[in-house]
Scaffold this active site. Sequence first.
Site, PDB file in Angstrom:
ATOM      1  N   HIS A 123      -3.320   7.067   3.455  1.00 32.83           N
ATOM      2  CA  HIS A 123      -3.784   5.793   2.901  1.00 32.83           C
ATOM      3  C   HIS A 123      -5.175   5.478   3.456  1.00 32.83           C
ATOM      4  CE1 HIS A 123      -4.076   1.791   1.530  1.00 32.83           C
ATOM      5  NE2 HIS A 123      -3.679   1.191   2.628  1.00 32.83           N
TER       6      HIS A 123
ATOM      7  N   CYS B  34       0.812  -1.228   0.000  1.00 33.55           N
ATOM      8  CA  CYS B  34       0.000   0.000   0.000  1.00 33.55           C
ATOM      9  C   CYS B  34       0.841   1.271   0.000  1.00 33.55           C
ATOM     10  CB  CYS B  34      -0.927  -0.003   1.203  1.00 33.55           C
ATOM     11  SG  CYS B  34      -1.909  -1.494   1.283  1.00 33.55           S
TER      12      CYS B  34
ATOM     13  N   ASN C  11     -10.286  -0.003   0.803  1.00 36.54           N
ATOM     14  CA  ASN C  11      -8.818   0.060   0.735  1.00 36.54           C
ATOM     15  C   ASN C  11      -8.364  -0.470  -0.620  1.00 36.54           C
ATOM     16  OD1 ASN C  11      -6.088  -0.413   0.926  1.00 36.54           O
ATOM     17  ND2 ASN C  11      -6.181  -1.430   2.920  1.00 36.54           N
TER      18      ASN C  11
HETATM   19  N1  ACO Z   1     -18.433  -8.871  10.019  1.00 35.43           N
HETATM   20  C1  ACO Z   1     -18.790  -9.300  11.234  1.00 35.43           C
HETATM   21  N2  ACO Z   1     -17.925  -9.717  12.164  1.00 35.43           N
HETATM   22  C2  ACO Z   1     -16.635  -9.714  11.841  1.00 35.43           C
HETATM   23  C3  ACO Z   1     -16.177  -9.278  10.578  1.00 35.43           C
HETATM   24  C4  ACO Z   1     -17.141  -8.857   9.655  1.00 35.43           C
HETATM   25  N3  ACO Z   1     -16.807  -8.426   8.437  1.00 35.43           N
HETATM   26  N4  ACO Z   1     -14.841  -9.373  10.548  1.00 35.43           N
HETATM   27  C5  ACO Z   1     -14.451  -9.848  11.740  1.00 35.43           C
HETATM   28  N5  ACO Z   1     -15.532 -10.055  12.512  1.00 35.43           N
HETATM   29  C6  ACO Z   1     -15.555 -10.556  13.867  1.00 35.43           C
HETATM   30  C7  ACO Z   1     -14.402 -11.472  14.138  1.00 35.43           C
HETATM   31  O1  ACO Z   1     -14.724 -12.796  13.803  1.00 35.43           O
HETATM   32  C8  ACO Z   1     -14.219 -11.282  15.627  1.00 35.43           C
HETATM   33  O2  ACO Z   1     -15.186 -12.070  16.285  1.00 35.43           O
HETATM   34  P1  ACO Z   1     -14.838 -12.792  17.674  1.00 35.43           P
HETATM   35  O3  ACO Z   1     -14.517 -11.689  18.642  1.00 35.43           O
HETATM   36  O4  ACO Z   1     -16.097 -13.527  17.989  1.00 35.43           O
HETATM   37  O5  ACO Z   1     -13.672 -13.668  17.409  1.00 35.43           O
HETATM   38  C9  ACO Z   1     -14.606  -9.837  15.834  1.00 35.43           C
HETATM   39  O6  ACO Z   1     -15.413  -9.450  14.729  1.00 35.43           O
HETATM   40  C10 ACO Z   1     -13.398  -8.929  15.861  1.00 35.43           C
HETATM   41  O7  ACO Z   1     -13.910  -7.729  16.279  1.00 35.43           O
HETATM   42  P2  ACO Z   1     -12.951  -6.605  16.738  1.00 35.43           P
HETATM   43  O8  ACO Z   1     -11.793  -7.165  17.493  1.00 35.43           O
HETATM   44  O9  ACO Z   1     -13.769  -5.577  17.417  1.00 35.43           O
HETATM   45  O10 ACO Z   1     -12.430  -6.058  15.381  1.00 35.43           O
HETATM   46  P3  ACO Z   1     -11.549  -4.797  15.234  1.00 35.43           P
HETATM   47  O11 ACO Z   1     -12.107  -3.646  15.958  1.00 35.43           O
HETATM   48  O12 ACO Z   1     -10.109  -5.139  15.466  1.00 35.43           O
HETATM   49  O13 ACO Z   1     -11.729  -4.471  13.711  1.00 35.43           O
HETATM   50  C11 ACO Z   1     -10.543  -4.544  11.694  1.00 35.43           C
HETATM   51  C12 ACO Z   1     -11.225  -5.354  12.781  1.00 35.43           C
HETATM   52  C13 ACO Z   1     -11.567  -3.638  11.029  1.00 35.43           C
HETATM   53  C14 ACO Z   1      -9.967  -5.492  10.665  1.00 35.43           C
HETATM   54  C15 ACO Z   1      -9.430  -3.670  12.325  1.00 35.43           C
HETATM   55  O14 ACO Z   1      -8.585  -4.472  13.131  1.00 35.43           O
HETATM   56  C16 ACO Z   1      -8.608  -2.981  11.297  1.00 35.43           C
HETATM   57  O15 ACO Z   1      -9.072  -2.116  10.589  1.00 35.43           O
HETATM   58  N6  ACO Z   1      -7.308  -3.295  11.207  1.00 35.43           N
HETATM   59  C17 ACO Z   1      -6.459  -2.703  10.220  1.00 35.43           C
HETATM   60  C18 ACO Z   1      -6.764  -3.345   8.920  1.00 35.43           C
HETATM   61  C19 ACO Z   1      -6.098  -2.639   7.792  1.00 35.43           C
HETATM   62  O16 ACO Z   1      -6.013  -1.441   7.755  1.00 35.43           O
HETATM   63  N7  ACO Z   1      -5.617  -3.442   6.876  1.00 35.43           N
HETATM   64  C20 ACO Z   1      -5.007  -3.014   5.721  1.00 35.43           C
HETATM   65  C21 ACO Z   1      -3.779  -2.183   5.983  1.00 35.43           C
HETATM   66  S1  ACO Z   1      -2.449  -2.595   5.019  1.00 35.43           S
HETATM   67  C22 ACO Z   1      -2.998  -2.581   3.560  1.00 35.43           C
HETATM   68  O17 ACO Z   1      -3.611  -1.617   3.186  1.00 35.43           O
HETATM   69  C23 ACO Z   1      -2.821  -3.800   2.731  1.00 35.43           C
END
Ligand code: ACO
Length: 315
Positions: free
Chosen positions: A242, A108, A272
């Site tokens: 980003h 990215c 993204n």
């Molecule tokens: N819908 C419903 N539930 C979901 C989903 C979804 N799409 N995705 C995950 N969950 C669930 C998981 O299974 C987990 O459940 P569990 O607690 O029963 O195991 C729970 O939701 C996780 O929830 P949170 O811990 O509250 O999730 P979080 O607040 O960490 O958000 C997220 C997750 C959005 C992925 C966040 O961590 C994030 O944005 N991280 C950065 C991701 C990113 O920016 N990636 C790309 C950057 S690098 C690049 O660009 C390639």
Amino acid sequence: MKIIGTGSAIPKKIVTNDMLSEFLDTSDAWIYPRTGIKHRHVISDEKLEDLAASAAEKALENAGMKAEDLDFIICSNVVNEYVTPSLSCIIQGAIGATCPCLDINCACAGFIYALDIAESFYKAGRVKNVLIVCAEEPTRMTSWKDRNVCVLFGDGAGAAVLTEGDNIKGIKLSAASATDKLYQIRTLEPTPYITKEEESISLQMKGQDVFKFAVKASTGDIKYLLDKLGMAAGDVDHYLLHQANIRIIRSIKDFLEQPDEKFPTNVETHGNSSSASCPILLDECNRNGIIKRGETIALSAFGAGFISGAVIMEW
Ligand code: ACO
């Protein structure tokens, strides 16, 4: 160097959060508050190379430059249908350019890395006009059965045309290898001699680790540049970050203690789009007059590796 033209091209297919919840155990109520994403553009009948060429042509038109006047093309791309030839070579032919070209895979952060490479070419006196194209289809890297990952991404291409100038104030690149946090593995062709176990693995992400890295890297890169240039955060008119997650953008904004208006976003409608994210946002801000000539802008991006980069420039 300075940027004198921008362009972008995005797939026509719009996939809303509600559409995802038709085949995944997810919902708009989960996705939107956690990511800021309402919908994303997803490749269907388009080819990424055509989107890339279209973004490049729009950037050339915006710059008032012809493809034959280009001295170099840098294309940032993580994956596309071709393993070889390079996507930059395909774009070169599609737009009618004749210059050498180079692909980079800096996830990215590709646009910032491409700017840094171009800056080195300018400092060496080797080029007058350079085209950077960032073209990505991360929706083809994820499993569409994995709600943890596929809801986050969208596809697209963004481009910028550079020419001689003195507008880049500073660029900072960083890398911190962490290959278990964000990765995808593809198997290669088998040979009679391969004895190791191999399997293809769709894009895997430890979301919370990525989140923490993103905020730390982006704030670190920006702060490094501000300090080096003797600038305060308030001296920058717009921060184009980003577009991975609105909460990451807000965390960086809070660190810099700058107002919302300085942080234009499009994550709501694009998701993204990996390295295409920054140049697509740059093109939108350029065309709708959000950034104005003479203003100071900062771009910052982070991605798999981990790697990150930031640039501060006069627009
Ligand atoms: N819908 C419903 N539930 C979901 C989903 C979804 N799409 N995705 C995950 N969950 C669930 C998981 O299974 C987990 O459940 P569990 O607690 O029963 O195991 C729970 O939701 C996780 O929830 P949170 O811990 O509250 O999730 P979080 O607040 O960490 O958000 C997220 C997750 C959005 C992925 C966040 O961590 C994030 O944005 N991280 C950065 C991701 C990113 O920016 N990636 C790309 C950057 S690098 C690049 O660009 C390639």
